[in-house]
Design an enzyme around this catalytic site. Structure first.
Site, PDB file in Angstrom:
ATOM      1  N   SER A 299      51.685  44.075  36.861  1.00 28.19           N
ATOM      2  CA  SER A 299      52.094  42.664  36.794  1.00 28.19           C
ATOM      3  C   SER A 299      51.610  42.112  35.460  1.00 28.19           C
ATOM      4  CB  SER A 299      51.414  41.903  37.944  1.00 28.19           C
ATOM      5  OG  SER A 299      51.502  40.491  37.752  1.00 28.19           O
TER       6      SER A 299
ATOM      7  N   TYR B 154      44.081  39.858  43.199  1.00 29.69           N
ATOM      8  CA  TYR B 154      45.317  40.396  42.635  1.00 29.69           C
ATOM      9  C   TYR B 154      45.119  40.746  41.153  1.00 29.69           C
ATOM     10  CZ  TYR B 154      50.442  40.517  41.912  1.00 29.69           C
ATOM     11  OH  TYR B 154      51.736  40.880  41.623  1.00 29.69           O
TER      12      TYR B 154
HETATM   13  P1  NAD Z   1      57.625  42.066  48.676  1.00 28.92           P
HETATM   14  O1  NAD Z   1      56.701  41.323  49.567  1.00 28.92           O
HETATM   15  O2  NAD Z   1      59.061  41.685  48.607  1.00 28.92           O
HETATM   16  O3  NAD Z   1      57.590  43.621  48.999  1.00 28.92           O
HETATM   17  C1  NAD Z   1      56.390  44.305  49.248  1.00 28.92           C
HETATM   18  C2  NAD Z   1      56.717  45.624  49.877  1.00 28.92           C
HETATM   19  O4  NAD Z   1      55.461  46.290  50.139  1.00 28.92           O
HETATM   20  C3  NAD Z   1      57.449  45.519  51.211  1.00 28.92           C
HETATM   21  O5  NAD Z   1      58.338  46.619  51.335  1.00 28.92           O
HETATM   22  C4  NAD Z   1      56.314  45.633  52.228  1.00 28.92           C
HETATM   23  O6  NAD Z   1      56.754  46.110  53.491  1.00 28.92           O
HETATM   24  C5  NAD Z   1      55.433  46.647  51.524  1.00 28.92           C
HETATM   25  N1  NAD Z   1      54.052  46.643  51.977  1.00 28.92           N
HETATM   26  C6  NAD Z   1      53.198  45.588  52.073  1.00 28.92           C
HETATM   27  N2  NAD Z   1      52.024  46.013  52.570  1.00 28.92           N
HETATM   28  C7  NAD Z   1      52.137  47.349  52.771  1.00 28.92           C
HETATM   29  C8  NAD Z   1      51.256  48.347  53.266  1.00 28.92           C
HETATM   30  N3  NAD Z   1      50.026  48.065  53.672  1.00 28.92           N
HETATM   31  N4  NAD Z   1      51.720  49.609  53.355  1.00 28.92           N
HETATM   32  C9  NAD Z   1      52.982  49.914  52.986  1.00 28.92           C
HETATM   33  N5  NAD Z   1      53.854  49.018  52.497  1.00 28.92           N
HETATM   34  C10 NAD Z   1      53.425  47.751  52.401  1.00 28.92           C
HETATM   35  O7  NAD Z   1      56.920  42.002  47.226  1.00 28.92           O
HETATM   36  P2  NAD Z   1      57.484  42.235  45.750  1.00 28.92           P
HETATM   37  O8  NAD Z   1      57.463  40.934  45.058  1.00 28.92           O
HETATM   38  O9  NAD Z   1      58.724  43.045  45.761  1.00 28.92           O
HETATM   39  O10 NAD Z   1      56.279  43.066  45.147  1.00 28.92           O
HETATM   40  C11 NAD Z   1      56.352  44.449  44.874  1.00 28.92           C
HETATM   41  C12 NAD Z   1      55.330  44.796  43.805  1.00 28.92           C
HETATM   42  O11 NAD Z   1      55.632  44.100  42.601  1.00 28.92           O
HETATM   43  C13 NAD Z   1      53.895  44.405  44.177  1.00 28.92           C
HETATM   44  O12 NAD Z   1      53.003  45.392  43.740  1.00 28.92           O
HETATM   45  C14 NAD Z   1      53.693  43.122  43.410  1.00 28.92           C
HETATM   46  O13 NAD Z   1      52.357  42.884  43.108  1.00 28.92           O
HETATM   47  C15 NAD Z   1      54.500  43.426  42.156  1.00 28.92           C
HETATM   48  N6  NAD Z   1      54.876  42.229  41.396  1.00 28.92           N
HETATM   49  C16 NAD Z   1      55.687  41.274  41.949  1.00 28.92           C
HETATM   50  C17 NAD Z   1      56.029  40.182  41.179  1.00 28.92           C
HETATM   51  C18 NAD Z   1      56.944  39.105  41.688  1.00 28.92           C
HETATM   52  O14 NAD Z   1      57.110  38.100  40.990  1.00 28.92           O
HETATM   53  N7  NAD Z   1      57.566  39.258  42.829  1.00 28.92           N
HETATM   54  C19 NAD Z   1      55.540  40.045  39.881  1.00 28.92           C
HETATM   55  C20 NAD Z   1      54.706  41.027  39.371  1.00 28.92           C
HETATM   56  C21 NAD Z   1      54.386  42.125  40.140  1.00 28.92           C
END
Ligand code: NAD
Length: 256
Positions: free
Chosen positions: A138, A151
């Protein structure tokens, strides 16, 4: 381009992970999904591209469940060529009010899980003499925001691990890199939009605009599809010598 390769994407039942899984499948890879929620819908969205689609329900906060996930990949899908460590959660609170259990969960899911998948899959990648490890970090792996201490700590750690493992594999055909998104409108961020709308007593659209305006100069969300295509690029021969990089996709967030 990725025909014959198999990818494991942790946390791929929604958001960025699902977008990456779809891009990898679109470019010919077989994909192993993982995560909670609407598994059938995620599977169908990846199967659209005629990829072989696997799924394992491991909770990646638990090392023994990660070991079971890796065993499944090896026994049922013939192993993993491309590992995308994507599973992640967020919790927002000042550090002196941060619930200990939430801190532990954020570190376990966003950081420790990548250690376990990497340590368990690297020997087979070395034996096959090819591999790609892509860690979804991130912008919070490179800079901080208030009230996101767990985080920010996990994502900085994940970038550190990316660099260390990239050095350990530097003379091989295994590359290790991190992608650092800014705001992407996924369920994880929608919850923060909802909180902002509630806090400021404004509409959802206005809450999104305010969230973007604070940090992301483009005023646009990055899409899961854009991150999927970047992941595919990192798997291509053009990216053979990109190693230990933390690539920000952030609408200018870090340029400020
Ligand atoms: P999201 O909540 O849409 O998806 C998260 C996924 O992780 C889901 O499939 C969920 O079921 C799974 N998950 C959660 N806990 C789990 C566990 N204990 N075991 C197995 N699976 C698990 O989130 P997202 O926004 O798509 O985030 C995905 C990644 O991208 C994360 O690492 C997040 O930190 C990173 N990220 C997101 C953003 C953003 O703006 N959305 C920005 C930077 C980084």
């Amino acid at each position: 381009m990725l025909t014959g390769k198999t990818a494991l994407v942790t946390g791929s039942t929604s958001g960025i992970g699902l977008g990456i899984a779809r891009s990898l499948a679109l470019h010919g890879a077989n994909v192993i999904l993982n995560g909670f929620g609407d598994v059938a819908s995620a599977k169908a969205q990846v199967a659209e591209f005629e990829a072989q689609v696997g799924y394992h329900p491991a909770d990646v906060s638990k090392p023994d469940e990660i070991a079971a996930l890796i065993k499944y990949c090896e026994m049922e899908m013939g192993g993993v060529d491309i590992l995308v460590n994507n599973a992640g959660i967020q919790h927002v609170a000042p550090i002196d009010e941060f619930p200990v259990e939430r801190w532990d969960a954020v570190i376990a899911i966003n950081l420790n899980s990548a250690f376990h998948t990497t340590r368990l899959l690297l020997p087979a990648m070395k034996a096959r003499r090819w591999g790609r490890i892509i860690n979804i970090a991130s912008v919070h792996g490179l800079v901080a925001s208030a009230n996101k201490s767990a985080y920010v700590t996990a994502k900085h750690g994940l970038i550190g691990m990316t660099k260390a493992v990239a050095l350990e594999t530097a003379t091989s055909a295994i590359t290790v890199n991190a992608i650092c998104p800014g705001w992407v409108l996924t369920p994880l961020v929608q919850r923060q939009v909802d909180a902002r709308a509630q806090q400021d007593q404004v509409s959802n659209e206005e809450a999104k605009r305010r969230l973007l305006a604070e940090k992301q100069p483009s005023l646009q969300f990055t899409t899961p599809e854009q991150l999927g295509e970047l992941t595919v690029f990192l798997c291509s021969p053009a990216a053979d010598n990109i190693r230990g990089a933390a690539i920000n996709v952030d609408g200018g967030w870090l340029a400020q």
